[in-house]
Scaffold this active site. Structure first.
Site, PDB file in Angstrom:
ATOM      1  N   ASP A 156       1.565   2.899   3.631  1.00 10.98           N
ATOM      2  CA  ASP A 156       0.618   3.962   3.157  1.00 10.98           C
ATOM      3  C   ASP A 156       1.557   5.316   3.209  1.00 10.98           C
ATOM      4  O   ASP A 156       0.960   6.276   3.825  1.00 10.98           O
ATOM      5  CB  ASP A 156      -0.580   4.102   4.299  1.00 10.98           C
ATOM      6  N   ASN A 201      -4.834   7.378  -5.810  1.00  9.06           N
ATOM      7  CA  ASN A 201      -5.995   8.804  -5.721  1.00  9.06           C
ATOM      8  C   ASN A 201      -4.804   9.891  -6.106  1.00  9.06           C
ATOM      9  O   ASN A 201      -4.785  10.766  -5.168  1.00  9.06           O
ATOM     10  CB  ASN A 201      -5.996   8.616  -4.281  1.00  9.06           C
ATOM     11  N   HIS A 239      -4.654  -0.572   5.918  1.00  4.77           N
ATOM     12  CA  HIS A 239      -4.108   0.132   7.123  1.00  4.77           C
ATOM     13  C   HIS A 239      -5.073   0.079   8.420  1.00  4.77           C
ATOM     14  O   HIS A 239      -5.545   1.046   8.825  1.00  4.77           O
ATOM     15  CB  HIS A 239      -3.746   1.636   6.627  1.00  4.77           C
ATOM     16  N   HIS A 282       1.050  -1.481   0.106  1.00  5.73           N
ATOM     17  CA  HIS A 282       0.021   0.022  -0.031  1.00  5.73           C
ATOM     18  C   HIS A 282       0.902   1.339   0.104  1.00  5.73           C
ATOM     19  O   HIS A 282       1.569   1.606   1.195  1.00  5.73           O
ATOM     20  CB  HIS A 282      -0.946   0.090   1.081  1.00  5.73           C
ATOM     21  N   ALA A 309      -3.572  14.919   5.403  1.00  4.21           N
ATOM     22  CA  ALA A 309      -3.495  13.748   6.300  1.00  4.21           C
ATOM     23  C   ALA A 309      -2.323  13.139   5.440  1.00  4.21           C
ATOM     24  O   ALA A 309      -2.581  12.781   4.132  1.00  4.21           O
ATOM     25  CB  ALA A 309      -4.833  12.930   6.137  1.00  4.21           C
ATOM     26  N   LYS A 328      -9.369  -0.155  -5.913  1.00  2.92           N
ATOM     27  CA  LYS A 328      -9.320   0.530  -4.716  1.00  2.92           C
ATOM     28  C   LYS A 328     -10.878   1.304  -4.388  1.00  2.92           C
ATOM     29  O   LYS A 328     -11.165   1.865  -5.355  1.00  2.92           O
ATOM     30  CB  LYS A 328      -8.142   1.592  -4.598  1.00  2.92           C
ATOM     31  N   HIS A 381       3.183  14.664   1.623  1.00  4.21           N
ATOM     32  CA  HIS A 381       2.661  16.028   1.143  1.00  4.21           C
ATOM     33  C   HIS A 381       3.897  16.946   1.470  1.00  4.21           C
ATOM     34  O   HIS A 381       4.552  16.777   2.343  1.00  4.21           O
ATOM     35  CB  HIS A 381       1.557  16.182   2.188  1.00  4.21           C
ATOM     36  N   HIS A 388     -10.553   1.378   1.854  1.00  2.00           N
ATOM     37  CA  HIS A 388     -10.249   2.288   2.847  1.00  2.00           C
ATOM     38  C   HIS A 388     -11.380   2.299   3.859  1.00  2.00           C
ATOM     39  O   HIS A 388     -12.381   2.591   3.148  1.00  2.00           O
ATOM     40  CB  HIS A 388     -10.009   3.869   2.201  1.00  2.00           C
ATOM     41  N   HIS A 419       1.656   5.400  -1.568  1.00  2.00           N
ATOM     42  CA  HIS A 419       1.398   6.484  -2.468  1.00  2.00           C
ATOM     43  C   HIS A 419       2.546   7.118  -2.973  1.00  2.00           C
ATOM     44  O   HIS A 419       3.820   7.389  -2.369  1.00  2.00           O
ATOM     45  CB  HIS A 419       0.739   7.518  -1.669  1.00  2.00           C
ATOM     46  N   LEU A 420       2.760   7.030  -4.509  1.00  2.00           N
ATOM     47  CA  LEU A 420       3.839   7.589  -5.031  1.00  2.00           C
ATOM     48  C   LEU A 420       3.697   9.104  -5.618  1.00  2.00           C
ATOM     49  O   LEU A 420       4.635   9.534  -6.143  1.00  2.00           O
ATOM     50  CB  LEU A 420       4.425   6.953  -6.169  1.00  2.00           C
ATOM     51  N   ARG A 421       2.472   9.548  -5.787  1.00  2.00           N
ATOM     52  CA  ARG A 421       1.970  10.877  -6.213  1.00  2.00           C
ATOM     53  C   ARG A 421       2.621  10.847  -7.765  1.00  2.00           C
ATOM     54  O   ARG A 421       2.914   9.789  -8.488  1.00  2.00           O
ATOM     55  CB  ARG A 421       2.852  11.916  -5.550  1.00  2.00           C
ATOM     56  N   LEU A 451      -4.794   9.392   8.042  1.00  2.00           N
ATOM     57  CA  LEU A 451      -6.062   8.591   8.057  1.00  2.00           C
ATOM     58  C   LEU A 451      -6.035   7.178   7.467  1.00  2.00           C
ATOM     59  O   LEU A 451      -5.447   6.982   6.594  1.00  2.00           O
ATOM     60  CB  LEU A 451      -7.137   9.193   6.927  1.00  2.00           C
TER      61      LEU A 451
HETATM   62  O1  DOR Z   1      -3.122   9.652   5.683  1.00  2.00           O
HETATM   63  C1  DOR Z   1      -3.588   9.142   4.509  1.00  2.00           C
HETATM   64  N1  DOR Z   1      -2.890   9.902   3.452  1.00  2.00           N
HETATM   65  N2  DOR Z   1      -4.419   8.364   4.379  1.00  2.00           N
HETATM   66  C2  DOR Z   1      -4.921   8.153   3.010  1.00  2.00           C
HETATM   67  O2  DOR Z   1      -6.026   7.213   3.063  1.00  2.00           O
HETATM   68  C3  DOR Z   1      -4.528   8.753   1.934  1.00  2.00           C
HETATM   69  C4  DOR Z   1      -3.176   9.375   2.132  1.00  2.00           C
HETATM   70  C5  DOR Z   1      -2.787  10.283   1.055  1.00  2.00           C
HETATM   71  O3  DOR Z   1      -3.176  10.109  -0.116  1.00  2.00           O
HETATM   72  O4  DOR Z   1      -2.077  11.380   1.383  1.00  2.00           O
HETATM   73 ZN    ZN Z   2      -3.379   5.221   1.590  1.00  2.00          ZN
END
Ligand code: DOR
Ligand code: ZN
Length: 345
Positions: free
Chosen positions: A249, A43, A176, A15, A265, A101, A253, A138, A17-19, A221
């Site tokens: 996860d 996302n 998560h 799980h 988050a 997802k 940011h 999620h 997030h690579l942006r 989150l």
């Molecule tokens: O803390 C989080 N950040 N929870 C998520 O479910 C998404 C993630 C994000 O994409 O920043």
């Molecule tokens: Zn996530």
């Protein structure tokens, strides 16, 4: 006396997030340095909703992998109310896509296009069950009247039980997990139901959000939970049970987007992830179970081969950078400026 070392099969991150863009170029190496593969979250803004978009995103990820590193991104589709059973069949046929997802709309970062009514995606879940494409959840309700700390437990009660009952053969990952309730549910469910556990939920309880002041870099989150829940997660992760596997996860940011009147988050753990999991397993006297959790249970659940390569971790403290620069932004990693007890050789 030399430091203790641990040599394990190269892990994967189930799980992540690579942006995209500059951020992707900065963060990819932090994952590729120790994970062979990762389930990549869809996302983005706008979200990755079609096979064509997921394949294009995969090419951008591969182009960002630094020379000399290897990394295999396992792509996912973001389910919306417009996702069709045909798209699911195309996803199954594509060798780039490994799961779908579901974000309840409003649950987290870039979830506005997520699912508002889980009862309205039956046709798609039916098709996923038929073609055997895993569902990643999620698992939090978003109702305003439900306390934010209860959202996972209520999701299980209201939605997950029904999904698993109505689609018993659908492989489902509750992502998560943060509570004893989730651990208990997953343990009781069929072997088609599994869970990922982040390193921050293993290390921190909810006091960490308020330690001496408001700590935006500990805001994620689902939220961190109370200590009894953290202990339940450590017990599950270190139990050797194949239903639990590693998913960071890791969610970068920009610093100013987190240190804000309405902060984002997400915890950026990739630069310290495998080292901190080792710390957790060492503290629980369960280092011999780290390899199962990090390198075996995930591929076994997904029906993929385990990795051939290996990594070595050593019990030697090192200091995490204060900041990581990306384009004109900065990112603060988990444990920024402090020591981590294990290092990757
Ligand atoms: O803390 C989080 N950040 N929870 C998520 O479910 C998404 C993630 C994000 O994409 O920043
Ligand atoms: Zn996530």
């Amino acid at each position: 006396m030399s430091n203790q070392q641990l040599r394990i099969t190269k892990p994967d991150d189930w799980h992540l997030h690579l942006r995209d863009g500059d951020m992707l170029k900065t963060v990819i190496a932090d994952t590729a340095r120790c994970f062979a593969r990762a389930i990549v979250m869809p996302n983005l803004k706008p979200p990755v909703t079609t096979v064509a978009e997921a394949e294009a995103y995969r090419r951008r990820i591969l182009a960002a992998v630094p020379e000399g590193m290897t990394f295999d991104p396992l792509m996912t589709l973001y389910l919306t109310k417009n996702t069709s059973p045909d798209e699911i069949r195309r996803a199954k046929a594509s060798d780039a896509i490994y799961a779908v997802k579901v974000y309840p709309a409003g649950a987290t970062t870039n979830s506005e296009n997520g699912v508002r009514d889980l009862n309205k995606v039956d046709a798609v879940l039916e098709t996923m069950q038929e073609v055997d494409l895993p569902l990643l959840l999620h698992g939090e309700v978003t109702d305003r009247e439900i306390d934010v700390f209860d959202r996972e437990a209520v999701f299980i009660e209201r939605h997950l039980q029904q999904i698993n009952t109505r689609f018993p053969a659908l492989r489902t990952v509750l992502e998560h997990v943060t509570t004893q309730d989730a651990v208990d549910y997953v343990l009781e469910a069929s072997e088609r139901v599994a869970a990922t556990i982040t390193v921050h939920h293993l290390l921190l309880n909810r006091n960490a959000i308020f330690e001496g002041g408001l700590r935006p870099h500990h805001y994620c989150l689902p939220l961190l939970k109370r200590e009894t829940h953290r202990q339940a997660l450590v017990k599950a992760a270190t139990s050797g049970d194949p239903k639990f596997f590693l998913g960071t996860d890791s969610a970068p940011h920009p610093k100013n987007a987190k240190e804000s009147g309405c902060g984002c988050a997400g915890i950026y753990s990739a630069p310290v992830a495998i080292e901190l999991y080792a710390e957790v397993f060492a503290d629980a006297d369960a280092l011999d179970r780290l390899e199962g959790f990090a390198s075996f249970h995930g591929p076994d659940f997904y029906g993929l081969p385990r990795n051939d390569d290996r990594i070595t971790l050593e019990a030697q403290a090192w200091s995490v950078p204060e900041l990581i620069r990306t384009g004109s932004d900065e990112i603060l990693p988990l444990r920024a400026g402090t020591d981590v007890a294990w290092r990757l050789i």
